[in-house]
Design an enzyme around this catalytic site. Structure first.
Site, PDB file in Angstrom:
ATOM      1  N   LEU A 239      52.160  10.348  22.013  1.00 19.66           N
ATOM      2  CA  LEU A 239      50.743  10.626  21.557  1.00 19.66           C
ATOM      3  C   LEU A 239      51.056  11.059  19.824  1.00 19.66           C
ATOM      4  O   LEU A 239      50.192  10.485  19.217  1.00 19.66           O
ATOM      5  CB  LEU A 239      49.773  11.603  21.615  1.00 19.66           C
ATOM      6  CG  LEU A 239      48.868  11.848  23.114  1.00 19.66           C
ATOM      7  CD1 LEU A 239      48.530  12.831  23.646  1.00 19.66           C
ATOM      8  CD2 LEU A 239      47.914   9.999  23.048  1.00 19.66           C
ATOM      9  N   ARG A 243      48.856   8.625  17.815  1.00 15.66           N
ATOM     10  CA  ARG A 243      49.033   9.313  16.523  1.00 15.66           C
ATOM     11  C   ARG A 243      48.842   8.084  15.378  1.00 15.66           C
ATOM     12  O   ARG A 243      47.808   8.152  14.493  1.00 15.66           O
ATOM     13  CB  ARG A 243      48.606  10.691  16.332  1.00 15.66           C
ATOM     14  CG  ARG A 243      48.239  11.053  17.421  1.00 15.66           C
ATOM     15  CD  ARG A 243      47.721  12.565  17.407  1.00 15.66           C
ATOM     16  NE  ARG A 243      47.654  13.689  18.527  1.00 15.66           N
ATOM     17  CZ  ARG A 243      47.768  14.375  18.827  1.00 15.66           C
ATOM     18  NH1 ARG A 243      48.428  14.992  18.157  1.00 15.66           N
ATOM     19  NH2 ARG A 243      46.313  14.879  19.984  1.00 15.66           N
ATOM     20  N   PHE A 362      39.622   8.945  19.028  1.00 11.56           N
ATOM     21  CA  PHE A 362      40.809   8.854  20.117  1.00 11.56           C
ATOM     22  C   PHE A 362      42.074   8.874  19.892  1.00 11.56           C
ATOM     23  O   PHE A 362      42.050   9.237  18.888  1.00 11.56           O
ATOM     24  CB  PHE A 362      40.378   6.953  20.649  1.00 11.56           C
ATOM     25  CG  PHE A 362      40.946   6.170  19.810  1.00 11.56           C
ATOM     26  CD1 PHE A 362      41.286   5.977  18.886  1.00 11.56           C
ATOM     27  CD2 PHE A 362      40.185   4.826  20.493  1.00 11.56           C
ATOM     28  CE1 PHE A 362      41.136   4.800  17.976  1.00 11.56           C
ATOM     29  CE2 PHE A 362      40.170   3.388  19.640  1.00 11.56           C
ATOM     30  CZ  PHE A 362      40.378   3.571  18.942  1.00 11.56           C
ATOM     31  N   GLU A 363      42.990   9.274  20.634  1.00 10.94           N
ATOM     32  CA  GLU A 363      44.221  10.074  20.268  1.00 10.94           C
ATOM     33  C   GLU A 363      44.435  11.118  20.107  1.00 10.94           C
ATOM     34  O   GLU A 363      44.984  12.406  19.393  1.00 10.94           O
ATOM     35  CB  GLU A 363      45.145   8.946  19.353  1.00 10.94           C
ATOM     36  CG  GLU A 363      44.968   7.518  20.019  1.00 10.94           C
ATOM     37  CD  GLU A 363      46.407   7.305  21.477  1.00 10.94           C
ATOM     38  OE1 GLU A 363      45.963   8.306  21.606  1.00 10.94           O
ATOM     39  OE2 GLU A 363      46.001   6.629  21.821  1.00 10.94           O
ATOM     40  N   GLY A 364      43.258  11.521  20.224  1.00  7.55           N
ATOM     41  CA  GLY A 364      43.078  13.505  19.883  1.00  7.55           C
ATOM     42  C   GLY A 364      42.258  13.272  18.846  1.00  7.55           C
ATOM     43  O   GLY A 364      41.597  12.850  17.400  1.00  7.55           O
TER      44      GLY A 364
END
Length: 379
Positions: A239, A243, A362-364
């Site tokens: 991730l 990111r 998304f992606e955190g």
């Protein structure tokens, strides 16, 4: 406006020129049709694969491009300037290659990685679940050891390229707690695997996002990547790069919105002069440009740290936070610059604004990025 880029090698400059040529020919000419009709761009990823754009940051020995991350991210940005949904899918494909490339055995890499990096096999990333998004340790999908491999049971959610991908980096529970999650290179088509109807999204319409329902599907034991229980460290290491991919996509989206706003402001007149020459609007354009260039500098700083072998997790979260917030602000301001026309589908800025929102999620989510950053500061 063509972005003037500082690139480390002549090879990188040639790569950016190739990307622009393909993006102008294959992406910019098709984006409106597919986004408006919510249709998948069949054949497009084969074109990108043939140009070598799907395995850029991975080793040449396995068929990758051997490019530094700072170059790969600028390729993603160029794609996103033309078509954000496609750039996101390319980023997710790169993300899906990471577990095997970083944690797989030599035998596993030789078996699968060349086809993944060449784009012969397109990948998805299957971490989230309906009740476990940011809280990855709450995963419930199970992988039970059986005589001929692992039996997968459960539901995964928010899968980019769901139902279209050839394989998925799948995270499922093999034990209890945060150390009970494992990573698998799961096939995209197997008995017992079904996909839900594509989500009706605000933007990124051309690339499907779906749920996946695993109903006792059996996958081979050698599809386990790393050790049992190593899944969350593998997911989180992937991730960090993911990111940065989203930061680059968000920057490209913001650049596209800025370009459209500037072009419109130079042509539209009010009170006897171009609206770009009115200070109030000129300052708005200046702030938009500053936000785009700040976002680009932030993701490049993190990428160069990664390329140098330095810790970059905090900087990746900073880049994701800064770039996606900038994309939301710049695309909203672009709609404002175009006034009533900005609110119509006659211009692409309303699409840019819709697409920018998901980059903050998304992606955190950006709230998670703030948590990552604050914890890193106070260790």
């Amino acid at each position: 406006m063509t972005v003037e880029r500082l690139l480390p090698t002549p090879e990188a400059r040639d790569l950016i020129e190739l990307t622009r040529e393909i993006a102008d020919k294959e992406l910019a000419t098709r984006v409106e049709e597919h986004e408006r009709n919510e249709t998948y761009p069949e054949g497009l990823f084969a074109t990108l694969a043939a140009a070598g754009l799907l395995g850029l940051p991975y080793p040449e020995e396995y068929g990758g491009g051997g490019q530094p991350y700072e170059v790969y991210l600028q390729v993603l940005e160029e794609l996103a300037i033309r078509w954000a949904a496609v750039a996101v899918a390319v980023s997710v494909h790169g993300l899906s290659c990471h577990p095997l490339a970083a944690f797989g055995t030599e035998e596993q890499k030789e078996r699968w990685l060349p086809r993944m990096l060449s784009g012969e096999m397109i990948g998805g990333y299957s971490l989230s679940e309906p009740q476990a998004g940011s809280d990855a340790a709450a995963l419930a999908c199970k992988a039970e050891r059986v005589e001929n491999g692992y039996r997968i049971t459960g539901t995964k959610a928010w899968i980019t390229h769901g139902g279209k991908a050839d394989y998925y980096a799948l995270f499922a529970r093999t034990g209890e707690g945060s150390r009970g999650v494992s990573c698998f290179l799961a096939p995209g088509h197997v008995d017992g695997l079904m996909f839900g109807k594509p989500e009706q999204k605000m933007g990124l319409h051309a690339i499907p996002t779906t749920t996946a329902h695993w109903d006792g599907a059996i996958i081979e034991a050698d599809r386990l990547i790393g050790r049992e229980g190593q899944g969350l460290p593998i997911a989180f290491s992937a991730l960090d790069g993911g990111r940065l991919g989203i930061a680059a996509v968000a920057t490209g989206l913001a650049q596209a919105a800025l370009d459209t706003a500037v072009a419109y402001a130079k042509e539209r007149t009010a009170f006897g002069k171009r609206i770009a020459d009115h200070q109030g609007l000129g300052f708005l354009l200046a702030d938009m440009a500053a936000a785009v260039e700040s976002a680009r500098a932030t993701y490049l700083d993190a990428a160069r740290r990664r390329d140098a072998g330095l810790q970059y997790s905090r900087q990746a979260s900073v880049a994701k936070l800064v770039a996606t917030d900038a994309a939301m602000k710049v695309t909203t301001d672009a709609v404002q610059v175009l006034g009533g026309y900005g609110y119509t589908r006659d211009f692409p800025v309303e699409r840019y604004m819709r697409e920018a929102k998901i980059t903050q999620i998304f992606e955190g989510t950006n709230q998670i990025q703030r948590l990552v950053i604050s914890r890193a500061l106070t260790k």
